[in-house]
Structure formats: C-alpha cells, structure tokens
Design a protein around this motif. Sequence first.
Motif, PDB file in Angstrom:
ATOM      1  N   GLN B 124     -39.022  45.487 -23.469  1.00  0.00           N
ATOM      2  CA  GLN B 124     -38.731  46.650 -22.619  1.00  0.00           C
ATOM      3  C   GLN B 124     -37.552  46.312 -21.704  1.00  0.00           C
ATOM      4  N   ASP B 125     -36.529  47.193 -21.767  1.00  0.00           N
ATOM      5  CA  ASP B 125     -35.355  46.990 -20.918  1.00  0.00           C
ATOM      6  C   ASP B 125     -35.290  48.160 -19.932  1.00  0.00           C
ATOM      7  N   ALA B 126     -36.040  48.018 -18.846  1.00  0.00           N
ATOM      8  CA  ALA B 126     -36.063  49.085 -17.835  1.00  0.00           C
ATOM      9  C   ALA B 126     -34.846  48.932 -16.914  1.00  0.00           C
ATOM     10  N   VAL B 165     -39.320  40.275 -15.817  1.00  0.00           N
ATOM     11  CA  VAL B 165     -38.161  39.592 -15.213  1.00  0.00           C
ATOM     12  C   VAL B 165     -37.347  40.618 -14.429  1.00  0.00           C
ATOM     13  N   SER B 166     -37.178  40.348 -13.150  1.00  0.00           N
ATOM     14  CA  SER B 166     -36.410  41.275 -12.300  1.00  0.00           C
ATOM     15  C   SER B 166     -34.921  41.154 -12.600  1.00  0.00           C
ATOM     16  N   LYS B 167     -34.244  42.299 -12.600  1.00  0.00           N
ATOM     17  CA  LYS B 167     -32.805  42.300 -12.874  1.00  0.00           C
ATOM     18  C   LYS B 167     -31.969  42.274 -11.593  1.00  0.00           C
ATOM     19  N   SER B 168     -32.642  42.164 -10.463  1.00  0.00           N
ATOM     20  CA  SER B 168     -31.901  42.292  -9.199  1.00  0.00           C
ATOM     21  C   SER B 168     -30.810  41.234  -9.073  1.00  0.00           C
ATOM     22  N   SER B 169     -31.140  40.000  -9.472  1.00  0.00           N
ATOM     23  CA  SER B 169     -30.124  38.951  -9.344  1.00  0.00           C
ATOM     24  C   SER B 169     -28.976  39.207 -10.315  1.00  0.00           C
ATOM     25  N   LEU B 170     -29.313  39.732 -11.508  1.00  0.00           N
ATOM     26  CA  LEU B 170     -28.266  40.037 -12.491  1.00  0.00           C
ATOM     27  C   LEU B 170     -27.374  41.154 -11.984  1.00  0.00           C
ATOM     28  N   GLN B 171     -28.003  42.162 -11.368  1.00  0.00           N
ATOM     29  CA  GLN B 171     -27.214  43.280 -10.839  1.00  0.00           C
ATOM     30  C   GLN B 171     -26.325  42.819  -9.696  1.00  0.00           C
ATOM     31  N   ALA B 172     -26.902  41.954  -8.842  1.00  0.00           N
ATOM     32  CA  ALA B 172     -26.098  41.431  -7.723  1.00  0.00           C
ATOM     33  C   ALA B 172     -24.939  40.601  -8.252  1.00  0.00           C
ATOM     34  N   LEU B 173     -25.231  39.821  -9.277  1.00  0.00           N
ATOM     35  CA  LEU B 173     -24.189  38.980  -9.863  1.00  0.00           C
ATOM     36  C   LEU B 173     -23.090  39.841 -10.479  1.00  0.00           C
ATOM     37  N   THR B 174     -23.498  40.884 -11.182  1.00  0.00           N
ATOM     38  CA  THR B 174     -22.520  41.782 -11.808  1.00  0.00           C
ATOM     39  C   THR B 174     -21.642  42.445 -10.756  1.00  0.00           C
ATOM     40  N   TYR B 175     -22.312  42.910  -9.677  1.00  0.00           N
ATOM     41  CA  TYR B 175     -21.562  43.558  -8.600  1.00  0.00           C
ATOM     42  C   TYR B 175     -20.561  42.578  -7.971  1.00  0.00           C
TER      43      TYR B 175
END
Lengths: 302, 536
Positions: B124-126, B165-175
């Motif tokens: 699942q990719d929410a 797995v939370s994507k928050s760190s990935l989103q922060a990294l992308t930003y």
Amino acid sequence: MQLLLAALIGLSLSMANASANTLAVLYPEAPAPYKQVFDQIIEGIDLQHKDRLLRYPLEKSFDPRQLLRQLENDRVDSVVTLGRRGFSFVPQLEDNYPYVSGALPLAPNGQISGVSLITDPNNLFEQLQKLSPATKRVFVVYSEHNRWLIDRARLAAKRKGLTLEAIAVSNLQDALATYKRILRRVNSGSDAIWLPLDKVTANEKVILPMLLREAWDDRLVLFSSKPLHVKRGVLFSIYPSNTATGVRLAEMIEQIFRRHAQPGIETSRSGNVGVNLRTASHLGLEFSPTMKRGFYRTFPQP
Amino acid sequence: MLFIGNQNSLRKQVLTFLIMSIALLSGTSSIVASFTAANQSRQLLEQHSLKIADNLAQGSILSLITGSKENAEEVLQQVLGFSDVSGVAIFTTEHVPLQTKGQISWSERQLRPWFSHDAPTLVQDAEDYWTITAPVYLNESKPDFEEFEMAPSSAELLGYVMISVSKSSLQALTYNLFSYNLMIGLVFAALLVWLQNAGLKRITDPLLNLSWVMNKARLSGEHTYAQEEGPKEVREMAESFNAMMQVLEQQEDKLVKLNAGLESEVAIRTKELTHARDAALVAVRTQSEFLANISHELRTPLQAIMGYIELVTEELEYEGMDAQVSDLEDALSSANRLLSLINSILELAKCESGKMELVLQQTSLQSITQETEAVIRPLAGKNQNEFSVQLPEEDQILFLDKEKTQQILLNLLSNACKFTEKGRVSLTVSIDEQCVSWTVRDTGIGIPEDQQSLIFDKFRQIDGSVKRKYGGTGLGLAISRHFAESMGGTISVSSAPQHGAVFVLQLPLNLQMMNNVHQEGTLLSKDASSTGLEIS
C-alpha cells in the motif's frame, strides 16, 4: 598335454575376468572448494581400488538413460555414487549394478550401502571426553528419523561412561519447549547438549541461536554433528575424512562385488575435530599445545 | 525570435541570451537533480523498509512458533526503533494478529491480497505512509552447495508481518532537495551572470568605443580615429576604420583642391558664356531689328509703287490699252508677293525678338474650324482636291489666340492643297481632357524622312525644285511653329515621299497653362524690351 595347457589358460582367463572390477564413480560437477571434497573421496577410492576406475562427472541436468548406456558401453561392473546428484541415479542402478553411495547424510534403511556424512556418536563422545573431561551427562533432542543414530549413541555413551538423555520430539514447537525444559535442568559443570544432524531439533534459525545464547550465558558445553556449527559457536564438531571415506567406499563395493555382501550404512569415523577456541576459553577449557596441534580446524580463524 | 532583429546592443543581447540559457540550465538541472535524488532516496527508503520487514519476519519466527506475545515484544520494539517505522504487526497463518505496536491499520478484506506475496512487498502506497508485508517462513539456512543434503531445503509458512513506514522524512528530504538545489542553482546562476557580465563588458567595450567613434564620424563628418584595442577582430575593425578615415581624409584634401580649381574655372567659363550669350542675344535682336527696319523701309515704298501701278492701270483701262494693263497687273501681282514676303519676315522677326504678343480670347472650336474651312475650300478646288472636315459632335469653348491659331491652320491646309493634286485633303479635329488637336492629312507628294526635321526652319523647303514648282517663301511653317510654341502647343509631322503627309497641331486646354504662356510671352516681351531692342 595340449588339452591340459588349454584348460589351464582358460581357467586363468576366467579367473582374470572374475577378478576384474571396472568401477565407475558418479559424482556431481562442483565448483571449488566443493570439487575438492569429491576429488579427495575419488582419490581414496583410487587408492583402494586396484582395477579400472572410471570417473563420470554429472551435470545438473544429466540424462539417466544415456548415462546407463554409457556405463554399459564402458563395461562397468560396479558403481559408487557421490552426492545427491549421484544418489538420484540409484533407481537406475538397483537392478543392473552393485553400488555404494557416499557424500550424503545417509541413514540406514536395509537396502543401500555406503558411508554417511553423519559422524559416529562414538567418535563424538570420544572427542567430548577429550575436550571436556568434566562432562558426564549428554542431552539430545531428536526427531523420529534419527532414532537409529540415538540407538547407536546410547551404546556409545554407555561404553564411554556417559549418561545420554535422549528425548524424541515431533515438531519445532515441541523441540523448543523440550530444550527450554532441558535448559532449566542442566548443570553447567557436568552436562552437555548434543545437536544431531536434524533440521527440526537443530534448526539453525530458532534452536541454534537460542541454544548458543543460553549455552554462552550458562557456560554449558554445546557440541554438534554439523561441522558448520563450530564456526557459529558450539564447542566442537567432527569433520569427515574424505580420503578415508573414499577408501571405505572402495572396500565396500569390493565386498559387494566379490562376496555379494551388504555392508549397509556406516557412519563417519573421522577424527578430524574442529574446535571453537573462544567458546572453549569461555567455558574455561584449556588445551595443551599437543592437543591443539591435533585439531583439524580451530575457530575463530585468524 | 527573441534576439533576431533586436535593436539592443550586442552586449545586452548576448547577456540576455546567456542569462536565459543559464536560468534554463540551472532550473532544469536543479529539477532533474532533485527529482533523481528524491527518486533514489525513495528507492533506498523502500529497499530499507523491505529489508526491515524481512528482518522482522526472521525475528518473528520464535514468537510465531511459540505463539508468545512476549517473544514478539522485543523484536517489534527493535523494529519500531527505526525512525521511519510508525507501526508493526505480526499475524498468524490464519491472518489473526498476534501482536501489534505503534500506528498501523488494516481491514480484513485487505489482508488476503496483502499476504499473497512470497517475499517482502510494498502493498500500500498511501499519501503519508507505506504498508509493507512479508511472509514468515521457517527454513534451514540454505546451504551453499546442496549436493551434501539428502533433500532440497524446504520452508514452512509460520505467519506474516506487517510494517507501516511513515513518508514524512522522505517528503522532508524531497522538499529540502528541491529547495536546496534550486537555491544553489540560483546562486550559481547569479554568480555566472555576474562573471559573464564582467567578461562581456571587457570584450564588448572596445567594440562599443569603436561604434561610438564611427557614429561620431558619421554625425560630425570629421575624420576621427578609433583606438585600436580589445579582441583581435575588433582591433582589425578599428585598423580598417582608421585606414578608411585616412584614405577619406586624403581624398577630401584632393577634392577640396580640385573643387577650388573647378570653381575658378567655372567662374571664368560662366563669365565667357555670359559674354557669348549677351553677344548672341544682341546679334539676334540686332538681326531682327534690322529685318524689321528693312521690312518697314521696304514696305513703305512698295506700297507707294503699288498705289501708282493701280492708278496707271485705271488710266490705261480708260484709254483701252489692254496690253499695257496686263503687264501692269503682272507687276502688281509681283508687288503683292513681295509685300507678303516682307510681312512674313516682319512677323518672324517679331517672334524671334520676343515682341509678339498673344491675344487670348474665348472662341468656339467649331467657329474657328468652320471659318478656316471657308477660306481653304476654294483653294482646295484649284488643284481638284477633295477637301473634308471632321468635327466633334459637341462644340467646345476654347481660350486661345484665335487669329494665330487660324493662321497656323491656314498655313498647314494651304500647304496641303498646294502640294496635292487631284487628291484628298482632310482636317480632323479631336479634343480630350488635356488638349485640342487639328490633324491635316493630305495625299500629296510627301516629305522624305531626312527633310522632316528641316521644314520648320526659316526659308527652308525640301529642295529647290519644289520652290520652283510650287513657290512660297519658306517661312510659313517656321512662323506656325513659333505661334504654336508660344501658346504651349506643338506641331508634328509624319510623312513618306509620294504617300502624303500628316501635320498635327496640338494646343493645351489648360487655362492656367495658357495664362502662364501668356505671362511668359509678356515676360519675354519685357525681357526683350529691357535689352533696348524694339520691333515695329
């Protein structure tokens, strides 16, 4: 006179034919370092076998019928199979050639003959007494298919003056529970646990890590029938002697060929002991230099 | 399109182009780099998460074998220790949760498809998290070489694990990747623009200086020289410009000298020409004056002679001396011809001396033509010629010198009648917006082409034999052309020997032109009078 001479020549020829035993060794093509194992076994066979010896390295997908034709063409008299690939050819051999098998953890079934990779319990207990003289009682948990080995082990233990407590289990959960009970009972000074060559009772994912941890914590002697376990932390195990296995296989096939005897399955009687010195040190075991020189392998390796 | 035809300076155009290129490059590379890095980070995190799930599956074997939540506790706690893992759960083969920890959710119907995979899988990719599941197998460590085993290794399914797995760190990294890359790109672009501006200034300044010097030279007309500096091409341009200026300067010096010489020469020539013109004018006027005087002096005694001849003729007629009367009539006829010749010379002299004046008046086209026709018709009959006149249906009021126009027409028609015998003579009148045309056509002896330009000269006839045969003074056409030109018109001729001739008189209709002609004539008269010459 002439008739007598002809009869003598005929007799000698028939005797010569009767003694000739063209032996075929069927073994898997293996990469290094496994190839060395088969080479050493074949070397042992060659040492013992005095007649013609033919080698048949088998590819992963070999054609059994073609191999059978090849054996006929080569006028093979008897066969030694090595490894699982060689053993898979046994159904084709049964009615055609006398054979023995090796390089496998064979269990006796009354039909086949050969040398098993499974170490003889006698040798194991002998090494146990040498390395850990204080050990008086050995616990072993086994599955039903290892009962034959435990029977031999009981006899060997008796001979060595050891107490063998063997507990049969049916599955992993059972084995785990049994080990936990054993661990509660053991006396670290005089007790040891033996891990047989058993995928359930010596499961490397569950049982082995747990036993290693507990044995380390309780300073308990843990030894195994599987040489690879020495590297992971059991006190010792015994490595098979490949050349000796080869010699014994040649003797066995000769027996079958000449005397039509059925020697059955023999356990490995090798004395090549591998010792984990760190575990030994943790257990407070000290070995003399002479003993150390006698070890076949020691771990951890530098 | 942005730069082609741009009127801005070269430096500005190049700089604009570079800025846009750098901005495009910087923006594109920032976006691509950020996208690539973000994508790689995502893949790394995904692989890392799959590995965590796999490790959790390995670590869950004991808890699933024993069915013990306590055994599961430690391994779940370890997995939750990873910063991105927000929730974990262990399930039995019947999809019953054995133990869960952290934030993780599922629905019953999701579990079957999620647990259908043989390896750790992102199921699942929410928007904010991933859900990863992995089967838990109990199997022996796979040996490196299975030939020493009786049977291939097998695996027993014990259950499943699930991690969120939370994507928050990935989103922060992308930003952060996007913003830092963009910032670095902008700073780098600004630095590049500054450097290129400085570099371009250094390169284009000599070119601008050269352009300024050239422009100054163009505006002032002075021979200014450029400084030879800057890149090789600009130096070469400056050298060429300076060489050109030098050549121009030398040529201008030569021109000035030449001009000075020419001016003095022109002044001398002008003076000579003025003298020559004045002398010619004086000569012409003297000639005309002389002719006028002579004509006047000749006409007076001639008229007296003619008077006496007429008196003697009357007396001889009374006395019945018819033979003498006939001789006197011949003498009178000769005197008339002489008088006519003298009148013509007098008229020509007036024209040439500029003393002839136009008398402009309104007149009808038909009346002027018909009056002329009336005079000529008897003359045409003399040589048995057929005479015809063609007029426009509609009459037109003209503003011209009627007498002189009639004189021209009479002259042309009388010539046609004179040089045609038993032929046709016609007068055709046409009019358009610009002018009125009278075309006199005859079927007479015609005029050779080489003589056509000469017949308008005074005292000229095509050859002596004509004069002898047909008579005439040779002044008619010269006077007619003078009259036509004085009214702003023309007379043209086209003819071939023995095929007759066509004379066309064209006079302009434009009143203004007529007035101008009139004023010109007046001015000419005044000019003539200013020289002190007078024709009587």
